[in-house]
Design an enzyme around this catalytic site. Structure first.
Site, PDB file in Angstrom:
ATOM      1  N   GLU A   1     -32.659  19.605   7.732  1.00  0.00           N
ATOM      2  CA  GLU A   1     -32.500  19.796   6.283  1.00  0.00           C
ATOM      3  C   GLU A   1     -31.407  20.817   5.975  1.00  0.00           C
ATOM      4  O   GLU A   1     -30.689  20.685   4.979  1.00  0.00           O
ATOM      5  CB  GLU A   1     -33.831  20.225   5.660  1.00  0.00           C
ATOM      6  CG  GLU A   1     -34.961  19.219   5.837  1.00  0.00           C
ATOM      7  CD  GLU A   1     -34.607  17.817   5.341  1.00  0.00           C
ATOM      8  OE1 GLU A   1     -33.785  17.706   4.400  1.00  0.00           O
ATOM      9  OE2 GLU A   1     -35.133  16.838   5.899  1.00  0.00           O
TER      10      GLU A   1
ATOM     11  N   HIS B   1     -28.077  19.072   5.839  1.00  0.00           N
ATOM     12  CA  HIS B   1     -27.815  18.476   4.531  1.00  0.00           C
ATOM     13  C   HIS B   1     -27.345  19.545   3.547  1.00  0.00           C
ATOM     14  O   HIS B   1     -26.380  19.347   2.791  1.00  0.00           O
ATOM     15  CB  HIS B   1     -29.091  17.836   3.979  1.00  0.00           C
ATOM     16  CG  HIS B   1     -29.431  16.506   4.566  1.00  0.00           C
ATOM     17  ND1 HIS B   1     -28.538  15.452   4.601  1.00  0.00           N
ATOM     18  CD2 HIS B   1     -30.579  16.035   5.126  1.00  0.00           C
ATOM     19  CE1 HIS B   1     -29.116  14.391   5.157  1.00  0.00           C
ATOM     20  NE2 HIS B   1     -30.349  14.731   5.483  1.00  0.00           N
TER      21      HIS B   1
ATOM     22  N   GLU C   1     -26.320  11.095   6.841  1.00  0.00           N
ATOM     23  CA  GLU C   1     -27.145  11.831   7.802  1.00  0.00           C
ATOM     24  C   GLU C   1     -26.328  12.512   8.899  1.00  0.00           C
ATOM     25  O   GLU C   1     -26.902  13.150   9.785  1.00  0.00           O
ATOM     26  CB  GLU C   1     -28.164  10.881   8.449  1.00  0.00           C
ATOM     27  CG  GLU C   1     -29.190  10.309   7.492  1.00  0.00           C
ATOM     28  CD  GLU C   1     -30.166  11.344   6.955  1.00  0.00           C
ATOM     29  OE1 GLU C   1     -30.351  12.387   7.624  1.00  0.00           O
ATOM     30  OE2 GLU C   1     -30.736  11.127   5.870  1.00  0.00           O
TER      31      GLU C   1
ATOM     32  N   HIS D   1     -38.798   0.248   3.428  1.00  0.00           N
ATOM     33  CA  HIS D   1     -37.427   0.755   3.458  1.00  0.00           C
ATOM     34  C   HIS D   1     -36.430  -0.266   2.914  1.00  0.00           C
ATOM     35  O   HIS D   1     -35.520   0.088   2.156  1.00  0.00           O
ATOM     36  CB  HIS D   1     -37.024   1.092   4.901  1.00  0.00           C
ATOM     37  CG  HIS D   1     -37.515   2.404   5.384  1.00  0.00           C
ATOM     38  ND1 HIS D   1     -38.811   2.614   5.777  1.00  0.00           N
ATOM     39  CD2 HIS D   1     -36.886   3.592   5.549  1.00  0.00           C
ATOM     40  CE1 HIS D   1     -38.960   3.859   6.168  1.00  0.00           C
ATOM     41  NE2 HIS D   1     -37.814   4.481   6.040  1.00  0.00           N
TER      42      HIS D   1
ATOM     43  N   ALA E   1     -38.049  -1.762  -0.971  1.00  0.00           N
ATOM     44  CA  ALA E   1     -38.302  -0.879  -2.107  1.00  0.00           C
ATOM     45  C   ALA E   1     -37.864   0.556  -1.849  1.00  0.00           C
ATOM     46  O   ALA E   1     -38.076   1.422  -2.679  1.00  0.00           O
ATOM     47  CB  ALA E   1     -39.802  -0.890  -2.448  1.00  0.00           C
ATOM     48  N   GLY E   2     -37.240   0.802  -0.716  1.00  0.00           N
ATOM     49  CA  GLY E   2     -36.898   2.175  -0.359  1.00  0.00           C
ATOM     50  C   GLY E   2     -35.429   2.503  -0.369  1.00  0.00           C
ATOM     51  O   GLY E   2     -35.012   3.566   0.106  1.00  0.00           O
TER      52      GLY E   2
ATOM     53  N   TYR F   1     -32.952   1.003   1.262  1.00  0.00           N
ATOM     54  CA  TYR F   1     -32.207   0.706   2.481  1.00  0.00           C
ATOM     55  C   TYR F   1     -31.896  -0.780   2.650  1.00  0.00           C
ATOM     56  O   TYR F   1     -31.619  -1.233   3.754  1.00  0.00           O
ATOM     57  CB  TYR F   1     -32.980   1.205   3.711  1.00  0.00           C
ATOM     58  CG  TYR F   1     -32.832   2.679   3.955  1.00  0.00           C
ATOM     59  CD1 TYR F   1     -31.858   3.171   4.817  1.00  0.00           C
ATOM     60  CD2 TYR F   1     -33.648   3.599   3.309  1.00  0.00           C
ATOM     61  CE1 TYR F   1     -31.711   4.524   5.042  1.00  0.00           C
ATOM     62  CE2 TYR F   1     -33.512   4.960   3.524  1.00  0.00           C
ATOM     63  CZ  TYR F   1     -32.548   5.422   4.386  1.00  0.00           C
ATOM     64  OH  TYR F   1     -32.401   6.763   4.607  1.00  0.00           O
TER      65      TYR F   1
END
Length: 383
Positions: free
Chosen positions: A164, A167, A193, A297, A300-301, A303
């Protein structure tokens, strides 16, 4: 190997044939037996305050910044939330961030995440200022301290914190001043990422682990035998893991690129997945498997046609860390110079430059998969 281990352990299912739901359990037991290492064995060595200090020191060495506490400068939403400022080489503030480290089940969801509060922007600068500095927040779910016992972390939680922070560094160290493309904004999905996974690599570096890993009661540094077990166990099952990721990515791309909904003559979506599984799965799925119904993913996510980005980001991050390996991890001057180059490209350019061009500017070439394969024990390490 897993079947033989289960049989030696006297598991009755080993005689009748291990099923898909047995593999995860016996795989973990095999890992523990081979390396004699459990996550809890490492927890006493990783105190959150020491991990944070070591992480900030690493960022300082790599990117010529200094992270200093600024608690009390701003209002926070909970007494445990910390506030920090990031100073540049000239001692002037470059960014700010909040850190909310501990679990609060009644009001926080699980996991860990980073997001922006405000981005770097000249257009949104306050009167008399040339630029609005970026501010980020990082949220984790660590175990809070109890009495005299500090907050202790597993190595997996340490890796998550470094992830994190990666990021956050991309958001905070951007040099892009056009708000919509500054920091993490508008970075292409398959490269977002890169900084986070890059930082994870340092969690297996002996110098870094020695700096953050000291027993909370004795002050003893993380011993060599635990470090060696940690590194050895890291790649356990990596081949199977990457086959699984390839299966997910190929299924996603096939469904979104070539599959025609309603065209049942080909057997439907489950037949599509089954065909791909013949190439990507060692143990075929059971006939009743309906994994796709829960593959949020890609439905609905966010991706959709992009699940491959998980793997591609690993290629980028491994190759980026490979630049430091080539420079020499024990050569402080070379590490610092490579870190400056990483900061001035990957961390600085935000979403204003195509990720491939950013990577080529840092690495001097296009990405190469060899570093990822080497880091995961899938090809022999160079002598």
């Amino acid at each position: 190997e897993i079947r033989a281990f289960a049989k030696d352990a006297g598991a009755p299912e080993a005689d009748t044939g291990l099923m898909q739901w047995d593999i995860g359990f016996w795989s973990e037991r095999l890992r523990e037996a081979k390396y004699e290492l459990k996550e809890e064995d490492l927890r006493p060595y990783f105190q959150l305050p020491a991990v944070i200090d070591g992480m900030f020191a690493l960022a300082g060495k790599l990117f010529d910044i200094k992270v200093v506490p600024a608690d009390g400068d701003v209002e926070v939403w909970h007494k445990d939330v910390r506030f920090f400022k990031v100073l540049g080489a000239d001692g002037k503030p470059r960014a700010y961030f909040y850190l909310d480290p501990y679990t609060r089940p009644a009001e926080k969801r699980g996991g860990a995440w980073m997001d922006d509060v405000v981005g770097r922007s000249t257009a949104m600068a306050a009167p008399g200022e040339s630029v609005r500095l970026p501010t980020a927040h990082m949220v984790c779910n660590g175990t809070p301290p109890v009495g005299d016992k500090p907050s202790l972390m597993t190595h997996n939680e340490v890796t998550t914190l470094f992830h994190e922070f990666g990021h956050a560094l991309q958001h905070m160290l951007t040099r892009e001043s056009c708000g919509p493309v500054a920091g993490i904004n508008q970075v292409d999905w398959d490269a977002v990422e890169l900084p986070s996974q890059f930082m994870e690599n340092w969690c297996y570096d002996k110098k870094v682990l020695r700096s953050i890993g000291k027993h909370y009661e004795t002050g003893e540094e993380l011993p060599d035998h635990l470090f060696e077990k940690l590194v050895a166990s890291k790649n356990f099952g990596s081949g199977t893991r990457y086959l699984r990721q390839c299966h997910f990515a190929l299924t996603d791309l096939e469904l979104h690129a070539r599959y025609t909904p309603g065209a049942e003559e080909g057997g439907g979506i489950f037949a599509v997945e089954e065909k791909i599984a013949a190439k990507t799965m060692i143990m075929p799925a059971i006939k009743e498997d309906r994994f796709l119904c829960g593959f949020g993913h890609i439905f609905a996510g966010g991706y959709s046609a992009g699940y491959y980005s998980y793997l591609w980001a690993e290629v980028l991050s491994a190759d980026a860390f490979g630049a430091f390996e080539e420079a020499g991890l024990d050569d402080e001057a070379a590490v610092t110079a490579t870190g400056a180059k990483f900061a001035n490209t990957v961390l600085a350019l935000g979403g204003g430059t195509a990720p491939l061009e950013v990577f080529k500017e840092f690495r001097g070439r296009e990405p190469d998969v060899q570093a990822l394969l080497r880091h995961n024990g899938l090809v022999p390490a160079a002598a």
